[in-house]
Design an enzyme around this catalytic site. Structure first.
Site, PDB file in Angstrom:
ATOM      1  N   ARG A   1       0.849  -1.185   0.000  1.00 59.38           N
ATOM      2  CA  ARG A   1       0.000   0.000   0.000  1.00 59.38           C
ATOM      3  C   ARG A   1       0.889   1.241   0.000  1.00 59.38           C
ATOM      4  O   ARG A   1       1.646   1.443   0.947  1.00 59.38           O
ATOM      5  CB  ARG A   1      -0.903   0.027   1.259  1.00 59.38           C
TER       6      ARG A   1
ATOM      7  N   GLU B   1       0.045   4.189   0.396  1.00 61.49           N
ATOM      8  CA  GLU B   1      -0.625   5.303   1.072  1.00 61.49           C
ATOM      9  C   GLU B   1       0.315   6.080   2.005  1.00 61.49           C
ATOM     10  O   GLU B   1       1.185   5.496   2.632  1.00 61.49           O
ATOM     11  CB  GLU B   1      -1.775   4.769   1.934  1.00 61.49           C
TER      12      GLU B   1
ATOM     13  N   ARG C   1      -1.182   2.268  12.966  1.00 60.88           N
ATOM     14  CA  ARG C   1      -1.724   1.000  12.481  1.00 60.88           C
ATOM     15  C   ARG C   1      -1.599   0.780  10.974  1.00 60.88           C
ATOM     16  O   ARG C   1      -2.197  -0.141  10.436  1.00 60.88           O
ATOM     17  CB  ARG C   1      -3.181   0.836  12.923  1.00 60.88           C
ATOM     18  N   HIS C   2      -0.848   1.622  10.288  1.00 63.26           N
ATOM     19  CA  HIS C   2      -0.682   1.454   8.847  1.00 63.26           C
ATOM     20  C   HIS C   2       0.779   1.211   8.471  1.00 63.26           C
ATOM     21  O   HIS C   2       1.670   1.846   9.003  1.00 63.26           O
ATOM     22  CB  HIS C   2      -1.192   2.699   8.096  1.00 63.26           C
TER      23      HIS C   2
ATOM     24  N   GLU D   1     -10.270  -2.331  13.859  1.00 65.17           N
ATOM     25  CA  GLU D   1     -10.607  -3.248  12.778  1.00 65.17           C
ATOM     26  C   GLU D   1      -9.387  -4.089  12.411  1.00 65.17           C
ATOM     27  O   GLU D   1      -8.288  -3.570  12.262  1.00 65.17           O
ATOM     28  CB  GLU D   1     -11.079  -2.398  11.577  1.00 65.17           C
TER      29      GLU D   1
ATOM     30  N   SER E   1     -11.675  -7.444   7.114  1.00 62.10           N
ATOM     31  CA  SER E   1     -12.744  -6.915   6.287  1.00 62.10           C
ATOM     32  C   SER E   1     -13.141  -8.048   5.347  1.00 62.10           C
ATOM     33  O   SER E   1     -12.265  -8.707   4.777  1.00 62.10           O
ATOM     34  CB  SER E   1     -12.199  -5.728   5.500  1.00 62.10           C
TER      35      SER E   1
ATOM     36  N   ARG F   1      -1.497  -6.674  12.520  1.00 61.18           N
ATOM     37  CA  ARG F   1      -2.561  -6.117  13.379  1.00 61.18           C
ATOM     38  C   ARG F   1      -3.075  -7.136  14.378  1.00 61.18           C
ATOM     39  O   ARG F   1      -3.388  -6.794  15.518  1.00 61.18           O
ATOM     40  CB  ARG F   1      -3.738  -5.620  12.518  1.00 61.18           C
TER      41      ARG F   1
END
Lengths: 539, 539
Positions: free
Chosen positions: B311, B313, B319-320, B462, B465, B513
């Site tokens: 990712r 991002e 948490r990323h 979370e 998903s 996570r």
């Protein structure tokens, strides 16, 4: 709220009595919809379903029913693989694909249903109380590869069934189409599942059968993967990974996940895929070499990783891919690189044993399309030195440079000689010339022209490369310089060894190669789910 | 040649008698070398080893001995973790790191040796027959984190030992340094292993202890990984992966490996890492979504994958990560997305149970540095609808847009409310608004503003998903258009469903996570071995 309470269909904020009423209403609604769809389907086939009081027994399943839970249990479906005479006269429900549909007049149709490569013959025969002639027509009109739900009674046929793996038949009572395939498929499953032997036999009989070439298979991989051989291949692959891990976990190895995004360029050798990482030059890891060694310096003692490995090489061979699955191992050693070879030895015997024991049906499915002899391997793996290997080659007139490397042809020849002399197709060749190994390979103590390294072969092809590593930072610098590697470009790697580095070694294996060679396949693209090579990055 | 025969030191082409003679010579040679090195070491310490008839009992192990097999067996070394009173008065050999060295006068030194986070106190005390005062000095001069071989007798100390995990002591007879660490380390293991509680306590006592910040830890990850907490974290991570796979394999899932190199750009959403693939634009897979769905269309029925996910991002949160390990699952469903949730439910209860049962020491090691309460979870996982969730929030005054999404704060608040009401920190929230889910998510049958989807939470964050997917190609096109996705850019994906697509669903989990939240850690960089974030691509 407990799980079982919340299994009711949403919304779940209603009262219980309301729910029950709604459920009954939904049931009625469902029945009505199914009849509607059956009507529509029949209309399309120029049939009037109004005339068919048995229309509820067949038809297309409306999408809505696949979105909303019915009172049925998932276990109500029997696996095709599990259908045998122990179920005789019992009602079953199966879900699978309509592989072939053969109408016999207007009152009967044979349907072969396939699930995970296993097939069963289903007979749709008009019967006063359950099966209408419209239903037979519905069955006959199904497109191949459509997903169907079949309900019926298991029966034992009078004569053995040809063209299905299961030796029972289903007398169909209900037949619903869950998902329709397009009427014309780009490749036919029967063609894709055909062996070379069948094709050759047909040619000799003056007949011409379709041969689906490797590239076409990969272009329509979703269809190609459905052949029994491919179902077997990837189940075998899954089992190799499982056996690998279970063996190593039992030997106190820790599974790690190292980064694939690496600053600068990887440890040298093959070409790398480069990319921009937030404004910094980066590349994709060609192996987890550096990070698995760092993990040993980080005190994990014994580690392994299963993950993608990226090679941007322009290799157009049957055994190279641009992305493959690496099985990597690194471990502390106390005194000698044979400790690593001991693990290789036991590990692979365990993997081969586990395939032979647990994948019988899968191996048979592969063998049916791609015939091969079971791999010959010893309980204690043969170990030869490189010197011994080239001596064996010399004796049959193949001259190898003593401090060079074996080419693919020489490797294959040596494989033959080893098979003849020792009766094994799996062996370790160790003590390779230092000059042909990476700079971080530990030289031999008694002759620095050799190294504490090894390759492992299956059926004459290399699948594993391993070695003891140099763990002394000053010596590592010296080796890098000797190999014309600029020390400052790998300083982070070398620095990892300055805080006390245990002696260690390890090896790397290509998962796809293990499966390819265990099954005697001719192309690594057959054992990669979605292969990547210099000409292919799809699907 | 059998394995046991070939375990002799290479070259192995000599005769047996020659080998035996050579072995004896090698032994003598080794002794001589060891003494030479001991001499050199002692000289460096201004000690004359000429005066020490016991010099053979200590010294630096020459590299050559770590390249050549001695007659010892790997199992001759006892693991530090296994040292307990059952071994009292028994001779043992251990290999580990000199964690702390404390001289007491000239005749005695305490050495704490650490292996995989477990520590044992070793006493080097001058004794006429075995331990010279030069040997005590050699021990006292060892640099911290050097790798040492210790031979000695296990004894039960009179008083409990502080500062070591094992409650026995070793009376040292021999001490060899296998690999020396540099004298000054960039971070001190004692500092890196210290808990916030200790630091705060010291501050209150007017004392100042070193706090090693997260970034420094990562810069010297090889040292940082050696703390007991980190040893525990990555062994727990390994166990999560193992429990995940064992559960799924037992439920007939097949492990797959999908390509990370993807043509064009991934299925949309987050930013991707782009690269050149042999002249074609390509990117790194943001998830195995497309390929795992294709594998369902390829008839594997139930599949899972453990692999890297990329990712690009710019998320600077706790948490990323830019690269993490995805645990991905995809499966056929018969009738309802609850079939997928049933797997999630049982799978995670199995994972949590297995951590609590099999990782007691690891969890304790983590808890000692980062205190946390054991995760509260139910035998049958709680399931709430999104509507029920926002109703609970509304009741405490938190207003959520009915067809919007929960932000991190709301998720955390809901976690609190759920814990208070249902006594669980692990639950499933399902039936999310369709608008906040990817285009391939199946809408609810009774209200297309909702979807057959779910998120799963641990401690209010979370981790999973998942959803039922749209398997009807025409409907998928329609959904893509409704989400402003150009259908032609995803035509290969949609075409996969044209050859008969079984209804299916699945989910994705971030391994880091799961470990972070199970252990109540505050930063995902603590549970990634070599984390990658927008500012970090090293080591």
């Amino acid at each position: 709220m407990s799980s079982s309470e919340s299994q009711e269909p949403p919304p779940s904020s209603e009262s219980i009595s309301k729910k029950a009423a709604k459920k009954e209403a939904a049931k009625q609604e469902k029945l009505r919809r199914r009849q509607e769809v059956a009507t529509a389907t029949s209309a399309a086939s120029n049939l009037s379903v109004d005339d068919d009081p048995l229309a509820v027994n067949y038809g297309d399943v409306p999408l809505i029913e696949l979105q909303s839970k019915t009172p049925v249990d998932v276990n109500d479906w029997t696996k095709v693989e599990a259908l045998d005479d122990s179920l005789a006269n019992r009602p079953v429900q199966i879900r699978g694909r309509a592989q072939t549909i053969r109408p016999v007049g207007k009152k009967m149709a044979f349907l072969v249903v396939r699930e995970n490569g296993f097939t069963v013959q289903c007979l749709v025969q008009a019967q006063p109380d359950s099966v209408s002639s419209q239903m037979v027509k519905f069955a006959a009109a199904l497109s191949r590869e459509s997903v169907v739900d079949v309900e019926g009674i298991v029966s034992i046929p009078a004569a053995p069934i040809k063209g299905a793996t299961q030796q029972v038949e289903i007398q169909v009572k209900k037949l619903y189409c869950v998902s329709r395939a397009v009427p014309t498929l780009p490749i036919n499953l029967e063609d894709a599942a055909r062996s070379e032997v069948e094709i050759e036999k047909a040619i000799q009989a003056g007949e011409q059968l379709v041969r689906v070439n490797q590239d076409t298979r990969l272009n329509f991989r979703v269809l190609d993967l459905r052949t029994p051989a491919n179902q077997g291949i990837f189940r075998i692959q899954s089992q190799v990974g499982n056996a690998f891990r279970q063996f190593l976990l039992a030997e106190s190895f820790v599974e790690i996940h190292t980064p694939k995004l690496i600053a600068g360029s990887s440890e040298g050798g093959a070409a790398v895929f480069r990319l921009d990482y937030k404004g910094h030059p980066a590349c994709l890891a060609q192996s987890p070499q550096l990070h698995k060694q760092m993990s040993i310096c980080g005190d994990f003692g014994r580690v392994f990783e299963i993950g993608p490995v990226f090679r941007a090489e322009d290799s157009f061979t049957h055994r190279h891919l641009c992305e493959f699955t690496g099985l990597d191992v690194e471990m502390e050693i106390k005194k000698h690189y044979f400790e690593v070879m001991d693990i290789v030895d036991k590990l692979f015997v365990a993997i081969f044993d586990s395939l032979n024991q647990n994948c019988k049906k899968d191996l048979e499915a592969v063998r049916n399309q791609y015939p091969f002899e079971p791999l010959k391997y010893l309980r204690n793996t043969l170990r030869l030195t490189y010197e011994e290997g080239i001596q064996m080659l010399k004796e049959v007139g193949v001259e190898i440079e003593p401090f060079g490397d074996l080419n693919t042809e020489a490797e294959r020849k040596l494989g033959q000689l080893v098979l003849e002399k020792y009766g094994t197709e799996f062996y370790i060749l160790h003590r390779y010339p230092l000059a042909v190994r990476p700079f971080y390979t530990m030289p031999c103590y008694d002759n620095p022209e050799y190294s504490n390294s090894f390759d492992v072969f299956i059926r004459g092809e290399e699948i594993i490369s391993g070695a003891q590593r140099v763990h002394v930072p000053e010596f590592l610098e010296q080796r890098a310089e000797a190999c014309d590697i600029e020390v400052k470009t790998i300083s982070a790697y070398i620095d990892s060894f300055r805080y006390g580095a245990p002696p260690h070694g390890g090896f790397g294996v290509g998962l796809e190669r293990v499966v390819m060679l265990f099954c005697g396949l001719n192309n690594i693209r057959k054992t990669s789910l979605y292969p990547r090579d210099p000409l292919r990055i799809a699907p």
